[in-house]
Design a protein around this motif. Structure first.
Motif, PDB file in Angstrom:
ATOM      1  N   UNK A  64     -11.993  -8.606  -6.925  1.00  0.00           N
ATOM      2  CA  UNK A  64     -12.077  -7.516  -5.949  1.00  0.00           C
ATOM      3  C   UNK A  64     -11.779  -8.020  -4.542  1.00  0.00           C
ATOM      4  N   UNK A  65     -12.357  -9.173  -4.179  1.00  0.00           N
ATOM      5  CA  UNK A  65     -12.186  -9.706  -2.825  1.00  0.00           C
ATOM      6  C   UNK A  65     -10.726 -10.051  -2.543  1.00  0.00           C
ATOM      7  N   UNK A  66     -10.054 -10.689  -3.500  1.00  0.00           N
ATOM      8  CA  UNK A  66      -8.652 -11.077  -3.289  1.00  0.00           C
ATOM      9  C   UNK A  66      -7.761  -9.834  -3.254  1.00  0.00           C
ATOM     10  N   UNK A  67      -8.119  -8.851  -4.072  1.00  0.00           N
ATOM     11  CA  UNK A  67      -7.359  -7.598  -4.016  1.00  0.00           C
ATOM     12  C   UNK A  67      -7.421  -6.963  -2.639  1.00  0.00           C
ATOM     13  N   UNK A  68      -8.590  -7.016  -1.999  1.00  0.00           N
ATOM     14  CA  UNK A  68      -8.725  -6.478  -0.643  1.00  0.00           C
ATOM     15  C   UNK A  68      -7.881  -7.278   0.347  1.00  0.00           C
ATOM     16  N   UNK A  69      -7.859  -8.594   0.213  1.00  0.00           N
ATOM     17  CA  UNK A  69      -7.040  -9.435   1.096  1.00  0.00           C
ATOM     18  C   UNK A  69      -5.558  -9.118   0.939  1.00  0.00           C
ATOM     19  N   UNK A  70      -5.127  -8.932  -0.309  1.00  0.00           N
ATOM     20  CA  UNK A  70      -3.717  -8.602  -0.565  1.00  0.00           C
ATOM     21  C   UNK A  70      -3.364  -7.258   0.074  1.00  0.00           C
ATOM     22  N   UNK A  71      -4.241  -6.262  -0.078  1.00  0.00           N
ATOM     23  CA  UNK A  71      -3.981  -4.949   0.517  1.00  0.00           C
ATOM     24  C   UNK A  71      -3.892  -5.051   2.039  1.00  0.00           C
TER      25      UNK A  71
END
Length: 656
Positions: free
Chosen positions: A510-517
């Protein structure tokens, strides 16, 4: 007379000659024992502290050799006081202390030479005289030496209890021609012993054999080393009618020499190859070769996952390789059991029900015994050394002391090498950091000061609009300076531990997905695609804000340094349930190999960033490093100037 000090030799020999006796002088215990058997002296004068065999060992050897057991001995010592209880067990007539005077020595030796008489020559086998056969047998069984005799055809006619214990229960029923094969008798180096090389065979051929070395195995399969004396037996006409032999267990002495040799070889490796990449393998090889162990492995504690991982190995070229687990946890297998106990582990039988060795390793293994010893750095266990042997290996206190000492040497060696590397890096980093701080602070300060001077020198009638561009430069550099100082302070707080982490379960997916977005806009502006391969969820213990700070910095770096219209690849995976693996790869220009070791230092920027106008403070990777280390993880970088850069982060799945 046995004395290794030349001055004392001359004095004692002269006193004996003045008393009207001949004297045979030897310089060590082994030579003395040979001279006693040859000359049958009326008295032996021996120093306690001598090479090869000391005075105690010499007395023991005399008392347990039937041919010379009655030889009287006077001990001379500066090592022990005459009343010491250890001297009573030697059977010596008396003990003369050093220093001694010539009159005192003369008087003492006159007394003992006057009462001593040479032992009688032994009678041939079969003539026990008045001694009853039962008493003769009882005497043989009281001896600590193995005694055997054979007739002229090589058939055994006598073997005492110790000989049966040393060689085998049916040793008395096996002719010497079959003994080497029946009982697997070997040279001390393990090579086969041929029939004509046996001490009894040599004595039957008329040879007088002293201290012939022999290796045999007891009923439990343990190796034992022996020193064998043998003599031919002759009738009244001088014809050989048989032979006798006495075996003395010298396993302890052999082991002590072997252990000392092992320690010397390890110290030699450490002294000669301190910087060698394979130094640990060399150390293990030195131990394996000198102790006769075909397989050793060094496991080191991985601070990221708190698991043992293989770090060094020695395998005899003729041994079959063992399967090696990727890692070992506390209590898991032989290495893990040793780590958990924090003490030496002995496994006399690899295949026993209570053996801690993993079944995947013991199944079909040719090894019979094993063990493990913890490797320490101070009070901290940093690894485990395991060893395997073909012979049964019972707990041995002397060997345990050696292994503990060797493990300590390995731990100290690893710590010293780590300290030297850290010291070199620290010295280089400190000098570089001072230079970089000066540069990064002076650059915006120079712009601010220069543009303020320009504004100050303007005419009083100059309007604000006319100096707006000058003020913009001052404001921009002021913001850059403030941002730099804030990041430096934040980094210092993290490194010193003053900035506390709020640790909780964090879903990295979830955290990396937020960074990518969050990075999509920056990437799209340069035509860069961010491709992420993420699992359904992957939970680690950590500080969510700091981990997000780390992932944002890695993505920002990858996008900044990528070529336009390229791809940044982000992947997250699980490593055997032990750690989470995050990789961020770009297709940029890459970084020169010489610069890569310095990229995680504060304020360092590679040449392709400094000289191409790519913005940055040189603190992003330094911050990532500190955040990862505070989470007990690791971060590494691999870069090629033609294919780009990949950063890999490992974080433990369990709290450390």
């Amino acid at each position: 007379m046995a004395e290794d000090n030349l001055d004392h030799q001359r004095v004692i020999a002269e006193v004996v000659r003045r008393l009207g006796h001949e004297v045979v002088v030897t310089g060590d215990g082994r030579a003395a024992l040979k001279a006693i058997a040859e000359h049958r002296p009326a008295l032996v004068v021996a120093d306690v502290d001598m090479p090869h065999l000391d005075g105690f060992e010499l007395c023991h050897a005399i008392r347990h050799d039937p041919e010379i057991a009655g030889t009287p001995v006077v001990l001379i010592t500066a090592y022990l006081l005459p009343g010491d209880p250890r001297l009573a067990a030697t059977g010596a007539l008396a003990v003369i202390g050093k220093p001694f005077s010539v009159p005192q020595l003369t008087e003492d030796l006159r007394t003992y030479l006057g009462t001593a008489s040479p032992p009688e020559e032994p009678k041939p086998i079969g003539t026990a005289g008045a001694v009853h056969r039962a008493a003769f047998d009882a005497l043989l069984d009281c001896l600590d030496a193995g005694v055997a005799a054979c007739d002229v055809s090589g058939h055994m006619v006598l073997a005492n209890r110790k000989m049966h214990e040393y060689i085998g229960r049916d040793v008395g029923d096996v002719p010497i021609g079959d003994a080497t094969h029946r009982f697997v008798l070997l040279h001390p180096d393990g090579s086969p012993l041929r029939t004509h090389e046996l001490a009894l065979s040599r004595a039957l051929a008329g040879e007088k054999v002293d201290q012939a070395e022999l290796l045999a195995h007891d009923e439990a399969g343990r190796p034992r080393w022996f020193a064998v004396n043998a003599r031919p037996v002759r009738d009244e006409s001088g014809r050989i009618t048989g032979a006798v032999a006495a075996m003395h267990d010298v396993t302890t002495q052999h082991r002590n020499r072997q252990y000392q040799h092992c320690e010397n070889e390890v110290l030699k490796v450490i002294a000669d190859h301190p910087q060698a990449a394979d130094a640990t393998d060399r150390i293990l090889a030195a131990i394996g070769v000198t102790l006769g162990w075909p397989y050793l492995r060094l496991w080191l504690v991985d601070e990221v996952t708190d698991l043992l991982r293989p770090a060094g190995v020695y395998a005899d070229p003729h041994s079959r390789p063992l399967p090696v687990p990727v890692s070992m946890s506390r209590g898991d297998g032989l290495a893990g059991s040793c780590w958990q106990r924090g003490d030496l582990v002995w496994v006399p039988d690899l295949h026993a029900a209570d053996s801690p060795v993993l079944s995947s390793i013991s199944a079909g293994s040719e090894f019979r015994a094993a063990g493990a010893v913890p490797v320490r750095s101070g009070d901290r266990i940093v690894g485990v050394m395991t060893f395997f042997a073909y012979d049964r290996q019972e707990p041995d206190p002397a060997l345990g002391v050696l292994l503990t000492g060797l493990a300590g040497l390995i731990g100290a060696f690893l710590e010293q090498r780590r300290s030297e590397v850290l010291a070199l890096h620290l010295a280089a980093a400190t000098d570089e950091y001072i230079a970089l701080v000066g540069h990064e602070l002076r650059t915006p300060l120079t712009s601010i000061g220069a543009y303020v001077d320009l504004i100050a020198e303007s005419n009083d009638d100059v309007t604000l609009g006319e100096v707006r561009e000058l003020l913009d430069v001052v404001q921009r550099n002021n913001s850059r300076l403030r941002d730099l100082v804030e990041k430096l302070l934040d980094l210092a707080a993290l490194e010193s531990g003053h900035a506390q982490l709020t640790v909780e379960p964090v879903d990295l997916t979830e955290l990396i997905g937020e960074s990518v977005d969050a990075a999509e806009a920056e990437a799209a502006a340069r035509g860069i695609t961010v491709r992420a391969e993420l699992p359904g969820d992957l939970i680690v213990p950590g500080d969510r804000l700091r981990l997000r700070q780390m992932t944002d910095a890695l993505l920002s770096n990858a996008i900044k340094f990528s070529r336009p219209d390229s791809t940044v690849a982000v992947s997250l995976g699980d490593e055997h349930g032990e750690s989470a693996i995050l990789t961020v790869a770009d297709n940029g220009a890459g970084i020169a190999p010489a610069e890569q070791p310095r990229l995680f230092r504060r304020l360092y920027r590679a040449g392709n960033a400094r000289h191409t106008g790519i913005p940055g403070t040189g603190l992003g990777l330094a911050l990532c490093r500190v955040v990862v280390e505070r989470h007990h993880g690791s971060i590494t970088l691999a870069s090629h100037e033609s294919t780009g850069t990949t950063v890999t982060v490992r974080l433990p799945r369990e709290a450390v």
